[in-house]
Design a protein around this motif. Structure first.
Motif, PDB file in Angstrom:
ATOM      1  N   TYR A 174       0.837  -1.205   0.000  1.00 15.49           N
ATOM      2  CA  TYR A 174       0.000   0.000   0.000  1.00 15.49           C
ATOM      3  C   TYR A 174       0.870   1.253   0.000  1.00 15.49           C
ATOM      4  CZ  TYR A 174      -3.293   3.529   1.668  1.00 15.49           C
ATOM      5  OH  TYR A 174      -4.044   4.665   1.815  1.00 15.49           O
ATOM      6  N   GLU A 175       1.926   1.246   0.778  1.00 10.08           N
ATOM      7  CA  GLU A 175       2.823   2.400   0.824  1.00 10.08           C
ATOM      8  C   GLU A 175       3.505   2.616  -0.531  1.00 10.08           C
ATOM      9  OE1 GLU A 175       4.410   5.794   1.813  1.00 10.08           O
ATOM     10  OE2 GLU A 175       2.936   4.731   3.031  1.00 10.08           O
ATOM     11  N   ARG A 229       0.945   4.262  -2.766  1.00 16.15           N
ATOM     12  CA  ARG A 229       0.791   5.688  -2.432  1.00 16.15           C
ATOM     13  C   ARG A 229       1.978   6.498  -2.945  1.00 16.15           C
ATOM     14  NH1 ARG A 229      -1.212   7.986   2.365  1.00 16.15           N
ATOM     15  NH2 ARG A 229       0.925   7.947   3.105  1.00 16.15           N
ATOM     16  N   GLN A 230       3.171   5.961  -2.788  1.00 12.85           N
ATOM     17  CA  GLN A 230       4.359   6.679  -3.238  1.00 12.85           C
ATOM     18  C   GLN A 230       4.361   6.823  -4.762  1.00 12.85           C
ATOM     19  OE1 GLN A 230       8.049   4.819  -2.140  1.00 12.85           O
ATOM     20  NE2 GLN A 230       9.234   6.670  -2.528  1.00 12.85           N
TER      21      GLN A 230
END
Length: 101
Positions: free
Chosen positions: A39-40, A43-44
């Motif tokens: 997920y990170e 997002r990035q």
């Protein structure tokens, strides 16, 4: 179909169910452990996209849907999917000045 307690077919079926159950639990545990990092990364990658890209509504919708999934313990319900997609892909209202003659 009925099986007696000593039926070999019944035993094989039970072994299969237990193996499937164990495999599903292992897959769920793996997904729960890996999800935050994935997920990170999403997002990035989304923040690195230029804001004027034609894919921006898709990027925003996907990011919000994944965020909604992260906030649940199960699945994102259909109502929530529709709310998110409606926000990023609103219906086009008919143009009152356009006629089809």
């Amino acid at each position: 179909m009925w099986h007696t307690p000593d039926c070999p077919q019944w035993t094989i079926m039970q072994i299969g169910w237990e193996a499937d159950s164990r495999r599903i639990k292992e897959q769920d545990q793996w997904a729960k452990e890996v999800f935050p990092a994935v997920y990170e990364r999403l997002r990035q990658a989304a923040t690195e996209m230029p804001p004027d890209t034609p894919a921006q509504p898709f990027i925003d919708a996907l990011t919000e849907l994944v965020h909604a999934q992260a906030d649940t313990t199960g699945f994102v319900v259909l109502r929530r999917w529709v709310e998110i997609l409606e926000r990023h892909f609103p219906p086009h209202l008919p143009d009152p000045d356009r006629t089809t003659t």
